[in-house]
Design a protein around this motif. Structure first.
Motif, PDB file in Angstrom:
ATOM      1  N   GLN A  28       0.835  -1.215   0.000  1.00 16.54           N
ATOM      2  CA  GLN A  28       0.000   0.000   0.000  1.00 16.54           C
ATOM      3  C   GLN A  28       0.864   1.257   0.000  1.00 16.54           C
ATOM      4  O   GLN A  28       0.445   2.311   0.471  1.00 16.54           O
ATOM      5  CB  GLN A  28      -0.918   0.019   1.239  1.00 16.54           C
ATOM      6  N   GLY A  29       2.106   1.139  -0.488  1.00 16.53           N
ATOM      7  CA  GLY A  29       2.980   2.311  -0.545  1.00 16.53           C
ATOM      8  C   GLY A  29       3.956   2.331   0.622  1.00 16.53           C
ATOM      9  O   GLY A  29       3.859   1.526   1.547  1.00 16.53           O
ATOM     10  N   PRO A  30       4.929   3.270   0.552  1.00 11.76           N
ATOM     11  CA  PRO A  30       6.003   3.282   1.551  1.00 11.76           C
ATOM     12  C   PRO A  30       5.533   3.672   2.947  1.00 11.76           C
ATOM     13  O   PRO A  30       5.020   4.777   3.133  1.00 11.76           O
ATOM     14  CB  PRO A  30       6.990   4.332   0.998  1.00 11.76           C
ATOM     15  N   THR A  31       5.674   2.803   3.891  1.00  8.80           N
ATOM     16  CA  THR A  31       5.358   3.069   5.298  1.00  8.80           C
ATOM     17  C   THR A  31       6.011   1.974   6.147  1.00  8.80           C
ATOM     18  O   THR A  31       6.169   0.840   5.673  1.00  8.80           O
ATOM     19  CB  THR A  31       3.832   3.083   5.556  1.00  8.80           C
ATOM     20  N   LEU A  32       6.349   2.314   7.363  1.00  8.81           N
ATOM     21  CA  LEU A  32       6.902   1.295   8.281  1.00  8.81           C
ATOM     22  C   LEU A  32       5.784   0.609   9.058  1.00  8.81           C
ATOM     23  O   LEU A  32       6.052  -0.116  10.008  1.00  8.81           O
ATOM     24  CB  LEU A  32       7.917   1.939   9.237  1.00  8.81           C
ATOM     25  N   ASN A  33       4.544   0.842   8.644  1.00 13.13           N
ATOM     26  CA  ASN A  33       3.398   0.296   9.384  1.00 13.13           C
ATOM     27  C   ASN A  33       2.885  -1.025   8.817  1.00 13.13           C
ATOM     28  O   ASN A  33       1.702  -1.336   8.960  1.00 13.13           O
ATOM     29  CB  ASN A  33       2.260   1.315   9.448  1.00 13.13           C
ATOM     30  N   TYR A  34       3.742  -1.781   8.150  1.00  7.46           N
ATOM     31  CA  TYR A  34       3.316  -3.124   7.743  1.00  7.46           C
ATOM     32  C   TYR A  34       3.393  -4.042   8.954  1.00  7.46           C
ATOM     33  O   TYR A  34       4.295  -3.938   9.775  1.00  7.46           O
ATOM     34  CB  TYR A  34       4.174  -3.662   6.589  1.00  7.46           C
ATOM     35  N   ARG A  35       2.396  -4.930   9.040  1.00 12.64           N
ATOM     36  CA  ARG A  35       2.357  -5.917  10.132  1.00 12.64           C
ATOM     37  C   ARG A  35       3.050  -7.210   9.736  1.00 12.64           C
ATOM     38  O   ARG A  35       3.744  -7.830  10.528  1.00 12.64           O
ATOM     39  CB  ARG A  35       0.896  -6.209  10.495  1.00 12.64           C
ATOM     40  N   LYS A  36       2.813  -7.591   8.478  1.00 14.37           N
ATOM     41  CA  LYS A  36       3.282  -8.919   8.046  1.00 14.37           C
ATOM     42  C   LYS A  36       3.777  -8.834   6.603  1.00 14.37           C
ATOM     43  O   LYS A  36       3.114  -8.231   5.760  1.00 14.37           O
ATOM     44  CB  LYS A  36       2.098  -9.876   8.152  1.00 14.37           C
ATOM     45  N   ILE A  37       4.919  -9.427   6.366  1.00 16.64           N
ATOM     46  CA  ILE A  37       5.437  -9.562   4.995  1.00 16.64           C
ATOM     47  C   ILE A  37       5.936 -10.994   4.874  1.00 16.64           C
ATOM     48  O   ILE A  37       6.643 -11.481   5.769  1.00 16.64           O
ATOM     49  CB  ILE A  37       6.591  -8.567   4.722  1.00 16.64           C
ATOM     50  N   GLN A  38       5.543 -11.656   3.789  1.00 17.18           N
ATOM     51  CA  GLN A  38       5.989 -13.057   3.610  1.00 17.18           C
ATOM     52  C   GLN A  38       6.863 -13.181   2.359  1.00 17.18           C
ATOM     53  O   GLN A  38       7.137 -12.190   1.701  1.00 17.18           O
ATOM     54  CB  GLN A  38       4.782 -13.980   3.549  1.00 17.18           C
ATOM     55  N   ASP A  39       7.292 -14.372   2.064  1.00 12.80           N
ATOM     56  CA  ASP A  39       8.117 -14.688   0.884  1.00 12.80           C
ATOM     57  C   ASP A  39       9.538 -14.132   1.006  1.00 12.80           C
ATOM     58  O   ASP A  39      10.190 -13.867  -0.010  1.00 12.80           O
ATOM     59  CB  ASP A  39       7.467 -14.145  -0.415  1.00 12.80           C
TER      60      ASP A  39
END
Ligand SMILES: O=C(O)CCC(=O)C(=O)O
Length: 256
Positions: free
Chosen positions: A69-80
């Motif tokens: 959803q664009g540049p932010t440090l507010n991601y909760r989960k990233i996979q792969d």
């Protein structure tokens, strides 16, 4: 490899504190790399992203748009993350080669290589759950998780909380993952739990059936972490029939 004492603790408690496997420089490189991925400076098309919720409520996670959803440090989960050479190199550290040889086998794949984040003063409550069950759609269940803190993890910033020994209950629901309020009341008493506070770079081995949860982050120090599920390389997805990315064994992924 685990010592005899660690093996006994693994069998009894379903977790082992492994300590720090990587150097400070490797840790700093992983911290920079995950921020670069969140901020869109390093891109992997199709990588799984999920933003943190604004409410802290687990149920709200799926009410928002999924994916990058664009540049932010507010991601909760990233996979792969096995697609990233720095994360892959960490996953293939000789220590994990020995550990997986001891607990999984000679040829090892990964079900998921996942970043889990409680951003500063944010985070979403992750209810008590177990990993596995029919929801994972695998043709066998024999896997382990290695959870590594990329920041200091404390009670204040939402470290993982577990019920030691709860892996011996087996899977509490056929589908896996979250449990009923009745099961939680019975098996997840606060006084029976422990908080896995950790220094940045420290890692834990977790049995996938150990009941675990994590809360929100009440402070300005983010709580970034990297969680890898290692499993027997013969494991196939029941949905697609496919094997998973090979981490150890002939033809394993190479960090390029
Ligand atoms: O990092 C967390 O808060 C939870 C991690 C988790 O559930 C897992 O690694 O399976």
């Amino acid at each position: 490899m685990l010592t005899q004492e660690q093996l006994k603790s693994w069998e009894d408690n379903g977790y082992v504190r492994l300590g720090r496997i990587m150097s400070r420089e490797e840790l700093a490189a992983l911290q920079r790399r995950i921020d670069d991925i969140m901020l869109g400076r390093v891109l992997y098309p199709g990588m799984f992203f999920q933003l943190d919720s604004d409410t802290g409520d687990y149920g709200d996670l799926w009410k928002q748009p999924q994916g990058y959803q664009g540049p932010t440090l507010n991601y909760r989960k990233i996979q792969d993350l096995e697609r990233d050479p720095l994360f892959l190199a960490y996953m293939q550290h000789p220590f994990f080669r020995g550990l997986t040889r001891q607990l999984v086998g000679e040829n090892v794949s990964c079900f998921r290589a996942m970043f889990m984040n409680k951003p500063a003063k944010k985070g979403t409550v992750l209810p008590y759950h177990q990993d596995g069950g029919s929801q994972w759609e695998l043709d066998r269940e024999h896997f382990i998780t290695v959870w590594t803190g990329l920041d200091p993890a404390t009670i204040e910033n939402g470290c993982v909380q577990i019920i030691p020994g709860s892996h011996k209950l087996g899977l509490l629901s056929e589908r896996g993952h979250t449990i009923t309020p009745e099961q939680e009341a019975l098996h997840c008493k606060e006084e029976d739990s422990i908080y896995l506070e950790a220094d940045a770079g420290e890692c834990f081995l977790l049995h996938n059936y150990v009941l675990h949860r994590s809360g929100v982050n009440t402070i300005t120090q983010s709580r970034r972490a990297f969680s890898v599920v290692y499993m027997d390389a013969e494991t196939r997805s029941k949905k697609t029939g496919e094997l998973f990315p090979l981490i150890f064994g002939q033809g394993a992924l190479a960090p390029v």
